[in-house]
Design an enzyme around this catalytic site. Structure first.
Site: not given
Length: 531
Positions: A288, A352, A405
């Site tokens: 990430e 995301k 994440c």
């Protein structure tokens, strides 16, 4: 045991609060990295006995009589979340000058808030409380429901749902395929509360037999499911995945003076030759926000990536993406996964969707910024959530479900409307949490997503625990926490047989209904005995 049960039931005041807090904190030993699941055989019987003695005077009305049960659950939850989430404070110490003041809020404030859910759970269970097996059924149903609620209220934070404590190894993870983590939470509380029946005798035989049967079925199904996977003769895909774990210190990650060194480190790791006799990687995965700059603002970096990649290789990397603002509005930044081919062209991306409150964005931003608050990951002024989610196409005919994440802790985010895909792709950066239990807990939850979907999981962490996990939740390649390096793994295939999420939801609902009916029948029987 009866004397112990009686002593706990009759406790009051500070002693009762301390016992509940200690029971909750002791439960954390069942979570990673300790995995001592038998700890729950002590903590949950203590909670049952505390609730046996938790009732206010009749003249105070329903809410007044419920208050001791709520307080007991709150103290239990406070102990559980303080002991299980204290490491969150480490993220605030990365920039201690700006965020150290918030340390008590992370270490004590968030657990205090999350403990409200467990207070509600014990209050709901108390409404159906009886003196036999019914009360542990009520407690199981209440915890199962509240863990589900915790997954979406206030954007959701189902971290360390109780069900994970009963799944320390792949053979004990397979039941999640059928009932999901929330169904496992209800069953876990029921099974591990059963020894409390010995201390009060009534319903002990039935409760212990039911708990033993459920536990045996849990483990037995694990052996069966893993054997079924092994005998299905799934052949690995043609893709060979290289995971790069650079282990960049979080304090240096966005330091302008360090970015060339960080980028060169990523390129050097990626260009390492495979071990002798092993095929070269087809897909190289960086973690990430691996790139310490805006990729599209540094076209030379794409040329260097193309020079590093061999013909037919693909790079998958986390990065920050930005879009120019419209009509004078500020630019928007996204936490993104890029797919880059061997010519240095960006051929795919995914943003995301589920951002971390106060970490990646500020709720009520206009108000809180006036008070001087900023997100912890403030490098670009906060992130914007993706408008939609879909499969991320990868060369080789692969479709990846993108999980950036902590999106991996939400079961529903592993399923997409536009298809099942070939793998789960989890890019993360657990360097925020240092060498603490946090990265181990994060990995366990990601493993369960592989079991639930019967898809392999590819997980790359800046620091944390990078791993490739097969559809049975078994780790087939990994790098430990704190170690920099790479590893290559041939990507496992997904299983042909799998259950849809709606079936797990139905089974979870069925478990709750059965437990509630058991609790109602037990309470009715108790009332008849006293009429």
């Amino acid at each position: 045991m009866e004397r112990i049960a009686e002593s706990i039931m009759l406790s009051w005041g500070v002693k009762r609060a301390v016992l509940a807090f200690a029971a909750g904190a002791f439960s954390v030993l069942a979570l990673p990295p300790f995995n001592f699941f038998a700890a729950l055989f002590i903590s949950f019987p203590m909670l049952v006995w505390l609730l046996d003695g938790a009732s206010g005077p009749p003249e105070r009305g329903l809410l007044g009589r419920m208050r001791p049960a709520f307080a007991t659950g709150w103290w239990f939850g406070f102990g559980y979340f303080v002991a299980g989430l204290w490491w969150l404070g480490n993220a605030l110490l990365i920039d201690a000058g700006g965020f150290a003041w918030a340390l008590p809020l992370a270490v004590l404030g968030l657990p205090a808030l999350l403990a409200l859910f467990y207070g509600v759970a014990t209050s709901l269970a108390w409404l159906l409380w009886s003196d036999g097996i019914g009360r542990i059924a009520a407690l199981g149903a209440a915890f199962g429901l509240i863990e589900w609620v915790r997954s979406f209220v206030l954007t959701g934070f189902p971290w360390n749902a109780i069900g994970y404590a009963a799944m320390p190894a792949p053979v004990m993870m397979q039941s999640a395929e059928i009932v999901g983590v929330f169904g496992m939470s209800a069953l876990t509380v029921f099974v591990f509360s059963a020894p409390a029946l010995v201390g009060t005798r009534r319903g002990a035989v039935a409760g212990l037999v039911a708990a033993l049967v459920l536990f045996a079925a849990h483990v037995g199904y694990g052996w069966f499911a893993l054997d079924r996977l092994d005998r299905s003769q799934m052949t690995p895909t043609e893709a060979v995945v290289r995971i790069v774990q650079p282990a960049i210190d979080q304090s240096a990650k966005w330091d302008m003076a360090e970015r060339e060194q960080i980028f060169s480190r990523l390129l050097a790791f990626s260009a390492l030759p495979p071990r002798e006799g092993q095929p070269r990687p087809t897909h190289i995965v960086w973690p990430e926000t691996a790139l310490p700059f805006l990729l599209t603002e540094n076209p030379g970096s794409l040329s260097r990536i193309a020079d590093m990649l061999q013909v037919g290789q693909t790079l998958i990397t986390g990065a920050v993406r930005f879009e120019d603002g419209l009509a004078g509005s500020p630019p928007r930044f996204f936490n993104t996964i890029y797919v880059i081919d061997d010519e240095g062209q960006i051929i795919g991306s995914a943003d995301k969707a589920h951002l971390v409150p106060f970490g990646e964005y500020l709720p009520f931003e206009a108000l809180l910024r006036r008070w001087g608050l900023t997100p912890v990951a403030e490098t670009f002024g906060g992130f914007t959530a993706a408008d939609r989610r879909g499969l991320l196409g990868l060369p080789g005919g692969l479709g990846a479900v993108p999980l950036i994440c902590y999106e991996a802790i939400f079961p529903e985010m592993s399923s997409l409307e536009d298809g099942r895909g070939s793998l789960l792709l989890n890019l993360t950066n657990d360097a925020w949490y240092g060498l603490t239990p946090g990265p181990y807990q994060h990995l366990r939850q990601a493993q369960l997503r592989a079991v639930e979907t019967r898809l392999p999981l590819v997980r790359a962490a800046n620091n944390g625990i990078s791993a490739v996990v097969d559809p049975g939740g078994r780790i087939v390649g990994s790098l430990p926490l704190g170690e920099a390096g790479v590893f290559d793994v041939r990507l496992p295939s997904g299983a042909d047989e799998f259950l849809l999420m709606r079936i797990r939801r139905f089974n979870f609902g069925l478990i709750i209904v059965i437990m509630v009916l058991t609790a109602l029948l037990a309470r009715k029987s108790k009332n008849q005995r006293f009429d």
